[in-house]
Design a protein around this motif. Structure first.
Motif, PDB file in Angstrom:
ATOM      1  N   GLU B  56       8.073  -1.982   6.664  1.00 30.58           N
ATOM      2  CA  GLU B  56       8.893  -1.683   7.821  1.00 30.58           C
ATOM      3  C   GLU B  56       8.054  -1.126   8.945  1.00 30.58           C
ATOM      4  OE1 GLU B  56      12.664  -0.819   5.058  1.00 30.58           O
ATOM      5  OE2 GLU B  56      11.914   0.836   6.273  1.00 30.58           O
ATOM      6  N   PRO B  57       8.363  -1.507  10.155  1.00 31.57           N
ATOM      7  CA  PRO B  57       7.584  -0.982  11.277  1.00 31.57           C
ATOM      8  C   PRO B  57       7.887   0.497  11.465  1.00 31.57           C
ATOM      9  CG  PRO B  57       9.414  -2.282  12.096  1.00 31.57           C
ATOM     10  CD  PRO B  57       9.442  -2.400  10.604  1.00 31.57           C
ATOM     11  N   GLY B  58       6.976   1.190  12.056  1.00 28.98           N
ATOM     12  CA  GLY B  58       7.200   2.606  12.325  1.00 28.98           C
ATOM     13  C   GLY B  58       6.364   3.482  11.423  1.00 28.98           C
ATOM     14  N   ARG B  59       6.942   4.551  10.987  1.00 28.03           N
ATOM     15  CA  ARG B  59       6.219   5.535  10.180  1.00 28.03           C
ATOM     16  C   ARG B  59       5.646   4.913   8.910  1.00 28.03           C
ATOM     17  NH1 ARG B  59       7.537  10.007   7.583  1.00 28.03           N
ATOM     18  NH2 ARG B  59       9.506   9.120   6.896  1.00 28.03           N
ATOM     19  N   PRO B  60       4.455   5.338   8.521  1.00 29.19           N
ATOM     20  CA  PRO B  60       3.905   4.781   7.278  1.00 29.19           C
ATOM     21  C   PRO B  60       4.805   5.111   6.099  1.00 29.19           C
ATOM     22  CG  PRO B  60       2.282   6.171   8.396  1.00 29.19           C
ATOM     23  CD  PRO B  60       3.530   6.270   9.165  1.00 29.19           C
ATOM     24  N   SER B  61       5.026   4.096   5.276  1.00 32.82           N
ATOM     25  CA  SER B  61       5.870   4.307   4.109  1.00 32.82           C
ATOM     26  C   SER B  61       5.096   5.112   3.068  1.00 32.82           C
ATOM     27  CB  SER B  61       6.272   2.964   3.524  1.00 32.82           C
ATOM     28  OG  SER B  61       5.115   2.313   3.034  1.00 32.82           O
ATOM     29  N   GLU B  62       5.769   5.441   1.987  1.00 30.81           N
ATOM     30  CA  GLU B  62       5.119   6.220   0.918  1.00 30.81           C
ATOM     31  C   GLU B  62       3.915   5.482   0.369  1.00 30.81           C
ATOM     32  OE1 GLU B  62       8.662   8.732  -1.143  1.00 30.81           O
ATOM     33  OE2 GLU B  62       8.469   6.636  -1.708  1.00 30.81           O
ATOM     34  N   MET B  63       4.080   4.175   0.239  1.00 28.43           N
ATOM     35  CA  MET B  63       3.005   3.373  -0.323  1.00 28.43           C
ATOM     36  C   MET B  63       1.780   3.407   0.584  1.00 28.43           C
ATOM     37  SD  MET B  63       3.640  -0.433  -1.760  1.00 28.43           S
ATOM     38  CE  MET B  63       3.340  -1.270  -0.256  1.00 28.43           C
ATOM     39  N   ALA B  64       2.052   3.341   1.883  1.00 25.61           N
ATOM     40  CA  ALA B  64       0.953   3.359   2.850  1.00 25.61           C
ATOM     41  C   ALA B  64       0.219   4.683   2.781  1.00 25.61           C
ATOM     42  CB  ALA B  64       1.492   3.115   4.257  1.00 25.61           C
ATOM     43  N   VAL B  65       0.976   5.763   2.685  1.00 22.03           N
ATOM     44  CA  VAL B  65       0.351   7.082   2.625  1.00 22.03           C
ATOM     45  C   VAL B  65      -0.454   7.219   1.336  1.00 22.03           C
ATOM     46  CG1 VAL B  65       0.809   9.548   2.448  1.00 22.03           C
ATOM     47  CG2 VAL B  65       2.093   8.175   4.058  1.00 22.03           C
ATOM     48  N   GLU B  66       0.113   6.716   0.247  1.00 22.50           N
ATOM     49  CA  GLU B  66      -0.590   6.823  -1.038  1.00 22.50           C
ATOM     50  C   GLU B  66      -1.920   6.083  -0.975  1.00 22.50           C
ATOM     51  OE1 GLU B  66       1.213   4.881  -4.294  1.00 22.50           O
ATOM     52  OE2 GLU B  66       0.081   6.008  -5.797  1.00 22.50           O
ATOM     53  N   LEU B  67      -1.882   4.881  -0.422  1.00 24.25           N
ATOM     54  CA  LEU B  67      -3.097   4.088  -0.305  1.00 24.25           C
ATOM     55  C   LEU B  67      -4.143   4.825   0.519  1.00 24.25           C
ATOM     56  CD1 LEU B  67      -3.411   0.358   0.138  1.00 24.25           C
ATOM     57  CD2 LEU B  67      -4.559   1.736   1.798  1.00 24.25           C
ATOM     58  N   GLY B  68      -3.701   5.357   1.649  1.00 21.98           N
ATOM     59  CA  GLY B  68      -4.627   6.094   2.507  1.00 21.98           C
ATOM     60  C   GLY B  68      -5.239   7.269   1.771  1.00 21.98           C
ATOM     61  N   ARG B  69      -4.432   7.949   1.013  1.00 23.83           N
ATOM     62  CA  ARG B  69      -4.933   9.130   0.309  1.00 23.83           C
ATOM     63  C   ARG B  69      -5.839   8.782  -0.856  1.00 23.83           C
ATOM     64  NH1 ARG B  69      -3.268  14.207   1.224  1.00 23.83           N
ATOM     65  NH2 ARG B  69      -3.525  14.741  -0.980  1.00 23.83           N
ATOM     66  N   ILE B  70      -5.580   7.670  -1.512  1.00 23.49           N
ATOM     67  CA  ILE B  70      -6.469   7.274  -2.614  1.00 23.49           C
ATOM     68  C   ILE B  70      -7.855   7.002  -2.052  1.00 23.49           C
ATOM     69  CG2 ILE B  70      -6.959   5.518  -4.349  1.00 23.49           C
ATOM     70  CD1 ILE B  70      -3.975   5.107  -4.641  1.00 23.49           C
ATOM     71  N   ILE B  71      -7.899   6.240  -0.971  1.00 20.64           N
ATOM     72  CA  ILE B  71      -9.192   5.914  -0.366  1.00 20.64           C
ATOM     73  C   ILE B  71      -9.846   7.174   0.164  1.00 20.64           C
ATOM     74  CG2 ILE B  71     -10.329   4.599   1.443  1.00 20.64           C
ATOM     75  CD1 ILE B  71      -8.083   2.563   1.200  1.00 20.64           C
ATOM     76  N   ASP B  72      -9.046   8.010   0.769  1.00 21.43           N
ATOM     77  CA  ASP B  72      -9.561   9.256   1.321  1.00 21.43           C
ATOM     78  C   ASP B  72     -10.182  10.122   0.232  1.00 21.43           C
ATOM     79  OD1 ASP B  72      -8.547  12.333   2.298  1.00 21.43           O
ATOM     80  OD2 ASP B  72      -9.569  11.042   3.731  1.00 21.43           O
ATOM     81  N   ARG B  73      -9.476  10.248  -0.879  1.00 15.60           N
ATOM     82  CA  ARG B  73      -9.997  11.064  -1.980  1.00 15.60           C
ATOM     83  C   ARG B  73     -11.280  10.478  -2.531  1.00 15.60           C
ATOM     84  NH1 ARG B  73      -4.802  12.532  -3.908  1.00 15.60           N
ATOM     85  NH2 ARG B  73      -4.666  10.674  -5.197  1.00 15.60           N
ATOM     86  N   GLY B  74     -11.290   9.155  -2.652  1.00 12.42           N
ATOM     87  CA  GLY B  74     -12.484   8.513  -3.189  1.00 12.42           C
ATOM     88  C   GLY B  74     -13.710   8.774  -2.321  1.00 12.42           C
ATOM     89  N   LEU B  75     -13.508   8.815  -1.009  1.00 15.00           N
ATOM     90  CA  LEU B  75     -14.642   9.008  -0.115  1.00 15.00           C
ATOM     91  C   LEU B  75     -14.956  10.469   0.135  1.00 15.00           C
ATOM     92  CD1 LEU B  75     -13.831   6.296   2.556  1.00 15.00           C
ATOM     93  CD2 LEU B  75     -15.700   6.250   0.938  1.00 15.00           C
ATOM     94  N   ARG B  76     -13.915  11.259   0.279  1.00  8.95           N
ATOM     95  CA  ARG B  76     -14.144  12.634   0.712  1.00  8.95           C
ATOM     96  C   ARG B  76     -14.572  13.542  -0.421  1.00  8.95           C
ATOM     97  NH1 ARG B  76     -11.706  15.138   4.863  1.00  8.95           N
ATOM     98  NH2 ARG B  76     -10.129  13.502   4.935  1.00  8.95           N
ATOM     99  N   GLU B  77     -13.780  13.578  -1.484  1.00  7.86           N
ATOM    100  CA  GLU B  77     -14.068  14.527  -2.557  1.00  7.86           C
ATOM    101  C   GLU B  77     -15.378  14.210  -3.244  1.00  7.86           C
ATOM    102  OE1 GLU B  77     -12.211  17.138  -3.332  1.00  7.86           O
ATOM    103  OE2 GLU B  77     -10.728  16.689  -1.797  1.00  7.86           O
ATOM    104  N   SER B  78     -15.705  12.934  -3.311  1.00  6.58           N
ATOM    105  CA  SER B  78     -16.938  12.568  -4.002  1.00  6.58           C
ATOM    106  C   SER B  78     -18.135  12.644  -3.072  1.00  6.58           C
ATOM    107  CB  SER B  78     -16.815  11.142  -4.529  1.00  6.58           C
ATOM    108  OG  SER B  78     -16.634  10.257  -3.450  1.00  6.58           O
ATOM    109  N   ARG B  79     -17.874  13.039  -1.829  1.00  6.74           N
ATOM    110  CA  ARG B  79     -18.941  13.196  -0.850  1.00  6.74           C
ATOM    111  C   ARG B  79     -19.762  11.916  -0.673  1.00  6.74           C
ATOM    112  NH1 ARG B  79     -17.952  17.793   0.666  1.00  6.74           N
ATOM    113  NH2 ARG B  79     -17.400  19.480  -0.731  1.00  6.74           N
ATOM    114  N   ALA B  80     -19.047  10.827  -0.534  1.00  6.05           N
ATOM    115  CA  ALA B  80     -19.755   9.565  -0.336  1.00  6.05           C
ATOM    116  C   ALA B  80     -20.352   9.513   1.069  1.00  6.05           C
ATOM    117  CB  ALA B  80     -18.797   8.389  -0.533  1.00  6.05           C
ATOM    118  N   VAL B  81     -19.579   9.973   2.038  1.00  6.77           N
ATOM    119  CA  VAL B  81     -20.067   9.988   3.413  1.00  6.77           C
ATOM    120  C   VAL B  81     -20.564  11.398   3.716  1.00  6.77           C
ATOM    121  CG1 VAL B  81     -19.445   9.651   5.826  1.00  6.77           C
ATOM    122  CG2 VAL B  81     -18.396   8.235   4.082  1.00  6.77           C
TER     123      VAL B  81
END
Lengths: 246, 475
Positions: B56-81
């Motif tokens: 749906e257009p507009g606010r990111p759905s739960e799935m979108a947020v989850e995806l963003g956070r999975i990628i974020d955790r993978g990069l941030r917590e593991s100090r990849a960047v």
């Protein structure tokens, strides 16, 4: 800068042993007007869960013809953390946690027995000191049981971490921010299966296995406690209605 | 995978039919109060209905947020960047990197594709160099790319996301679920792991219960998958790097042979299969060497060699290994010239060739044998001596190998056209028994297949990871 999370004597910052969990406390039926409710304390982390359902689906577009719709909403009270922080419902972390907790509990609920209905679970963190996710799932599980919703098994949860080369059970906020991995597990004690499994931070596979094992053990201990509390609650209710003769 | 419009930091990944675009942008901002000397990295996801009408257009759905956070955790917590390198003035100015992930086409397993896209985009992103100067030493001067070469981000390791879907009672797992599998799955788990076998993140957000042993099994499969994915990713980035370097150098339009060198990065997985179709084509070799067709090109270079043996080749390629006879060896020449030999060929104007290689059929036979030996991964005379090969012949062989190495690196338009009518070559080195030869051919085949086999094994047939060009196709 290396904070000592485990002292040479083997004591943690709050005096616990590495495989020791914090003090558990639970009360069922704290919100009388709700179908089910529970309060769950894991040390200083205090969480309240309220369940409404099963009831008719508010938005007919989302109605499922063969099973119940499970919705969960996770929120942290503004006063729950050390610094007062007003969080909106659109907070990304809250959205993700709502989804994750909801899906974990949905796996336990026998949704096929309640088609075209909706079950709402509201989880509110009243005091946050690490392991809020775990406490939320435990509280919600008890609230669902209180509401009389048919479940395959209780869902219990516990978190574990790895600091100073030691697997630690049930991290508090300080240990959580220590930079080590934080593993949360959502466990079905009777089925012996994992529903939820989340971990962040870098670990090797061997370490992961150790921490997973510890978290599962912790979850089993929580399960024993939860079951006891629920039985106690049922006994109280039954005797109050005169079904039990003391 | 190619950058759209050749821009740095913009990557499109295609995983089966799923297409995801990731764009990286950086800007200078104030740091977080409690992290004064660290830059920030933020992931944003866009799930527009373009990718899937269910979005749906507009606010990111739960799935979108989850995806963003999975990628974020993978990069941030593991100090990849490395965020500390993004600091310009401690406590005042830091680089804030933002990754925007757009789902262009959802055919399942968005997490894996999006993670790859984000990683590739971060690897190819170049931020403008800036220095601190000015009167008070507090002024930040951002140098435009024309003045100073933009600098890349420091990335310590590459966390690759691998997703499994669970069916039934949780005892049946499938790797890389597509859309239809996702609709009916009981649960899923995403494991973010790097090629060193370190788990960066695990996300199993509820769903059907799975035993711990199943989880460990998935972990081990994910570790293997991550290794091969990292290879693919690195190769694609390499191609991009070379392209970028090309773009910087202004060249005379005739001298296009350099581009060919760059693009001859082989893709052994596809080579064998594609060859079967391509051998009958009599295409001018190395026609369009854009990365998309990289695969076809390699087989084209082979096809020119095997022109006269088309039918035989087609036959022999369809049957798998164990063959006898020298003729099949040559047919198996897949490891061929595409692999470690930079056959820059055929595309330069004759003027660029200094000498024509003196050829006669005898010399060719010898050279072919020796060259093949060289290409088999440096078969040295030692190996030959293990078989019953006579002394003088051995010497001859080693001489030929040396010469072949030169031959292999040299180019000549003649070689391609005239040489190949020779067809399959029955080695003069008849002392080497044919089984050994076919073993060697098998060897090459199996050597060039390691990437292929596990990939085919794990993927459910339909989907294979491919990296394709985005809007910046160089057709």
């Amino acid at each position: 800068m290396a904070t000592e999370f485990v002292s040479p004597e083997g004591l943690r910052l709050d005096g616990r042993r590495p495989p020791e969990m914090r003090h558990l406390h639970a009360v069922v039926g704290v919100v009388p007007s709700a179908d089910g409710s529970a309060l769950f304390h894991m040390g200083n982390t205090q969480v309240m869960a309220v369940v409404y359902g099963p009831h008719e689906v508010h938005n007919k577009a989302h109605q499922l013809h063969d099973k119940a719709l499970v919705r969960c909403e996770y929120s942290m009270a503004a006063f729950s953390t050390g610094e007062r922080r007003r969080r909106g419902k659109t907070d990304r972390r809250a959205t993700e946690l709502s989804l994750v907790i909801g899906q974990t509990l949905e796996a336990a609920i026998m949704t096929h027995l309640l088609p075209r209905s909706q079950i709402d679970i509201y989880v509110q963190v009243l005091q946050a000191d690490g392991g809020t996710r775990a406490a939320c799932i435990n509280a919600a599980s008890m609230a669902l049981a209180d509401a009389g919703i048919p479940m395959r098994d209780l869902v219990v949860s516990c978190a574990a971490g790895y600091l100073n080369s030691t697997p630690l059970l049930d991290l508090n906020y300080q240990e959580d921010s220590g930079g080590g991995p934080d593993l949360v597990v959502g466990y079905f004690p009777k089925l012996e299966k994992l529903s939820l499994l989340q971990m962040d931070s870098k670990v090797s596979i061997e370490t992961f296995e150790k921490v997973l094992e510890l978290a599962t053990e912790g979850a089993k201990a929580v399960a024993t406690f939860t079951r006891e509390k629920l039985l106690e609650n049922t006994r109280t209710l039954a005797s109050a209605r005169g079904h039990l003769k003391i | 995978m190619a950058t759209s419009n050749g821009e740095d930091g913009s990557v499109e990944v295609q995983l089966g039919q799923t297409r995801v675009l990731a764009v990286v942008k950086g800007e200078i901002t104030q740091p977080y109060p409690d992290r004064g000397n660290e830059g920030s990295l933020a992931i944003f996801t866009e799930f527009s209905p373009m990718g899937d009408p269910a979005f749906e257009p507009g606010r990111p759905s739960e799935m979108a947020v989850e995806l963003g956070r999975i990628i974020d955790r993978g990069l941030r917590e593991s100090r990849a960047v490395d965020t500390e390198s993004l600091c310009i003035l401690s406590g005042r100015s830091v680089w804030s990197i933002r990754v925007d992930i757009h789902i262009l086409d959802n055919y399942g397993n968005l997490v894996d594709a999006a993670n790859l896209a984000a990683l590739a985009a971060l690897l190819s992103y170049r931020r403008p160099e800036c220095t601190v100067g000015g009167d008070d030493g507090q002024q930040i001067i951002v140098h435009p790319p024309e003045v100073r070469e933009p600098v890349g981000l420091i990335i310590h390791h590459l966390p690759i996301a691998v997703t499994f879907a669970f069916f039934g009672d949780g005892n049946f797992q499938v790797l890389d679920p597509n859309l239809k599998e996702e609709e009916v799955m009981g649960g899923r788990i995403t494991i973010t792991i790097n090629s060193q076998g370190e788990i960066c993140a695990v996300q199993k957000g509820g769903g059907v219960g799975v035993s711990a042993s199943e989880v460990m099994r998935c972990l081990r499969i994910a570790a293997a998958k991550a290794q091969s994915m990292t290879e693919t990713l690195k190769k694609a980035v390499e191609i991009h790097e070379i392209e970028r370097a090309q773009r910087k150098i202004r060249r005379h339009p005739n001298l296009q042979n350099q581009i060919d060198t760059a693009s001859s990065v082989p893709n052994p997985i596809k080579k064998i299969e594609v060859e079967m179709e391509e051998t009958s084509e009599d295409i001018e070799p190395k026609q369009a060497l854009d990365t998309e067709r990289g695969i076809k090109d390699l087989s084209m270079s082979d096809s020119s060699r095997m022109k006269s043996t088309e039918t035989e080749v087609a036959e022999t390629l369809t049957e798998k290994p164990s063959r006898a006879g020298g003729r099949d060896l040559f047919a198996g020449g897949e490891s061929a010239w595409g692999d470690d030999v930079k056959l820059t060929p055929l595309k330069g104007s004759p003027g660029t060739r200094s000498t024509l290689f003196p050829l006669d059929s005898d010399a060719l036979v010898e050279f072919d044998v020796a060259a093949r030996a060289v290409l088999r991964g440096g078969v040295s005379s030692q190996r030959m001596s293990s078989k019953l090969v006579s002394e003088p012949l051995q010497r001859q062989i080693s001489d030929q190998i040396a010469a072949a190495a030169v031959y292999a690196n040299q180019t000549s338009p003649l070689i391609s056209e005239d040489a190949r009518p020779l067809g399959p070559i029955f080695p003069r080195v008849g002392d080497m028994d044919s089984t050994e030869e076919s073993d060697a051919a098998l060897e090459t085949k199996s050597v060039s297949q390691p990437e292929g086999t596990p990939v085919n094994f794990y993927f459910s047939g339909k989907k294979k990871p491919k990296k394709r060009g985005g809007s910046g196709r160089q057709d």
